[in-house]
Write a protein that holds these residues in place. Structure first.
Motif, PDB file in Angstrom:
ATOM      1  N   VAL A 123       1.969  -3.680  -5.613  1.00  0.00           N
ATOM      2  CA  VAL A 123       1.969  -3.516  -4.165  1.00  0.00           C
ATOM      3  C   VAL A 123       2.885  -4.579  -3.553  1.00  0.00           C
ATOM      4  O   VAL A 123       2.936  -5.709  -4.045  1.00  0.00           O
ATOM      5  CB  VAL A 123       0.535  -3.592  -3.585  1.00  0.00           C
ATOM      6  CG1 VAL A 123      -0.091  -4.947  -3.821  1.00  0.00           C
ATOM      7  CG2 VAL A 123       0.510  -3.211  -2.126  1.00  0.00           C
ATOM      8  N   ALA A 124       3.655  -4.179  -2.533  1.00  0.00           N
ATOM      9  CA  ALA A 124       4.538  -5.114  -1.828  1.00  0.00           C
ATOM     10  C   ALA A 124       4.488  -4.802  -0.340  1.00  0.00           C
ATOM     11  O   ALA A 124       4.659  -3.651   0.061  1.00  0.00           O
ATOM     12  CB  ALA A 124       5.966  -5.004  -2.353  1.00  0.00           C
ATOM     13  N   SER A 125       4.279  -5.816   0.453  1.00  0.00           N
ATOM     14  CA  SER A 125       4.107  -5.655   1.898  1.00  0.00           C
ATOM     15  C   SER A 125       5.433  -5.662   2.641  1.00  0.00           C
ATOM     16  O   SER A 125       6.354  -6.401   2.296  1.00  0.00           O
ATOM     17  CB  SER A 125       3.234  -6.793   2.430  1.00  0.00           C
ATOM     18  OG  SER A 125       3.161  -6.732   3.834  1.00  0.00           O
ATOM     19  N   LEU A 126       5.482  -4.838   3.687  1.00  0.00           N
ATOM     20  CA  LEU A 126       6.582  -4.880   4.653  1.00  0.00           C
ATOM     21  C   LEU A 126       6.096  -5.459   5.976  1.00  0.00           C
ATOM     22  O   LEU A 126       6.825  -5.498   6.945  1.00  0.00           O
ATOM     23  CB  LEU A 126       7.138  -3.475   4.908  1.00  0.00           C
ATOM     24  CG  LEU A 126       8.169  -2.969   3.929  1.00  0.00           C
ATOM     25  CD1 LEU A 126       8.521  -1.530   4.229  1.00  0.00           C
ATOM     26  CD2 LEU A 126       9.412  -3.825   3.956  1.00  0.00           C
ATOM     27  N   LEU A 152       3.438   0.980  -2.840  1.00  0.00           N
ATOM     28  CA  LEU A 152       2.459   0.968  -3.916  1.00  0.00           C
ATOM     29  C   LEU A 152       2.972   1.821  -5.066  1.00  0.00           C
ATOM     30  O   LEU A 152       3.366   2.965  -4.853  1.00  0.00           O
ATOM     31  CB  LEU A 152       1.120   1.540  -3.422  1.00  0.00           C
ATOM     32  CG  LEU A 152       0.010   1.718  -4.465  1.00  0.00           C
ATOM     33  CD1 LEU A 152      -0.535   0.360  -4.888  1.00  0.00           C
ATOM     34  CD2 LEU A 152      -1.103   2.590  -3.901  1.00  0.00           C
ATOM     35  N   ASP A 208       0.892  -3.753   8.517  1.00  0.00           N
ATOM     36  CA  ASP A 208       0.128  -2.686   7.843  1.00  0.00           C
ATOM     37  C   ASP A 208       0.993  -1.681   7.093  1.00  0.00           C
ATOM     38  O   ASP A 208       0.582  -0.549   6.855  1.00  0.00           O
ATOM     39  CB  ASP A 208      -0.768  -1.934   8.844  1.00  0.00           C
ATOM     40  CG  ASP A 208      -1.834  -2.818   9.431  1.00  0.00           C
ATOM     41  OD1 ASP A 208      -2.285  -3.746   8.737  1.00  0.00           O
ATOM     42  OD2 ASP A 208      -2.221  -2.588  10.585  1.00  0.00           O
ATOM     43  N   ARG A 209       2.197  -2.059   6.718  1.00  0.00           N
ATOM     44  CA  ARG A 209       3.078  -1.175   5.942  1.00  0.00           C
ATOM     45  C   ARG A 209       3.288  -1.795   4.563  1.00  0.00           C
ATOM     46  O   ARG A 209       3.477  -3.009   4.449  1.00  0.00           O
ATOM     47  CB  ARG A 209       4.425  -0.993   6.638  1.00  0.00           C
ATOM     48  CG  ARG A 209       4.297  -0.368   8.022  1.00  0.00           C
ATOM     49  CD  ARG A 209       5.618  -0.296   8.753  1.00  0.00           C
ATOM     50  NE  ARG A 209       6.249  -1.610   8.793  1.00  0.00           N
ATOM     51  CZ  ARG A 209       7.558  -1.809   8.735  1.00  0.00           C
ATOM     52  NH1 ARG A 209       8.392  -0.813   8.636  1.00  0.00           N
ATOM     53  NH2 ARG A 209       8.048  -3.024   8.769  1.00  0.00           N
ATOM     54  N   PHE A 210       3.255  -0.945   3.525  1.00  0.00           N
ATOM     55  CA  PHE A 210       3.444  -1.471   2.179  1.00  0.00           C
ATOM     56  C   PHE A 210       3.896  -0.373   1.217  1.00  0.00           C
ATOM     57  O   PHE A 210       3.766   0.811   1.495  1.00  0.00           O
ATOM     58  CB  PHE A 210       2.168  -2.139   1.657  1.00  0.00           C
ATOM     59  CG  PHE A 210       0.965  -1.231   1.579  1.00  0.00           C
ATOM     60  CD1 PHE A 210       0.715  -0.474   0.436  1.00  0.00           C
ATOM     61  CD2 PHE A 210       0.082  -1.143   2.636  1.00  0.00           C
ATOM     62  CE1 PHE A 210      -0.394   0.350   0.364  1.00  0.00           C
ATOM     63  CE2 PHE A 210      -1.028  -0.328   2.563  1.00  0.00           C
ATOM     64  CZ  PHE A 210      -1.270   0.428   1.427  1.00  0.00           C
TER      65      PHE A 210
END
Length: 186
Positions: free
Chosen positions: A19-22, A29, A25-27
């Motif tokens: 998982v990596a976050s942008l 997976l 609340d956007r990511f």
């Protein structure tokens, strides 16, 4: 102290690993859509390329990329322009550019790795760090950590093995500190 904020579920998000976050609340997976363990095993070991990278936009999941074989990890550059996915079965790192408005990913290039990547991370200098076992963990405990240098266009240019040894069994994580390299294992 951390507190639980929400749980996000979707039938698309089966067997999520990386998982990596942008932010906001956007990511991204990594996920494998296999409906049972046998199909998941087949996808992993027969390199069927049925898994995908999902993008959660704050409301719903959508497939960002499909046809990846056994994706284990994902990382996003600090500016959000580039996304990197590790394919464990293919032993490669795949680079994508990200269109800022739509979030559409376009494959740029990939680089073959001397390990089965379990975890990737990107540091403040836009250097990717990749950790994983040199071979199947069941066959060998030898682990490796590779530093991947990126061009200004986000494309992997070269790699350098910074750790290769039997002291750490089946490396599964890596993080770089100021003057230290932290390696996790399972």
């Amino acid at each position: 102290r951390l507190r639980h904020q929400a749980t996000i579920q979707s039938g698309m998000a089966r067997r999520g690993q990386g998982v990596a976050s942008l932010g906001n609340d956007r990511f991204f997976l990594t996920a494998n859509p296999a409906s049972n363990e046998l199909m998941a095993w087949a996808d992993r070991w027969l390199v069927l390329g049925r898994a995908y990278l999902l993008f959660y936009n704050g409301t719903v999941f959508r497939q960002a990329v499909s046809g990846i074989s056994d994706p284990s990890s994902v990382a996003v550059s600090a500016d959000g322009q580039y996304v990197y996915v590790a394919s464990r079965a293919e032993r490669r790192l795949i680079a994508f550019s990200r269109e800022e408005f739509t979030g559409t990913l376009t494959e740029l290039d990939s680089i073959t790795l001397p390990l089965r990547p379990e975890q990737i991370g990107i540091d403040a200098n836009n250097v990717l760090w990749v950790a994983g076992p040199a071979r199947l963990p069941e066959l060998s405990g030898a682990s490796r950590v590779v530093r991947v240098f990126l061009g200004s266009d986000g494309v992997p240019q070269s790699q350098e093995t910074v750790y290769a040894g039997d002291g750490i069994v089946a490396a599964s994580g890596v993080a770089r500190g100021e003057n230290r390299l932290f390696i996790g294992s399972f």
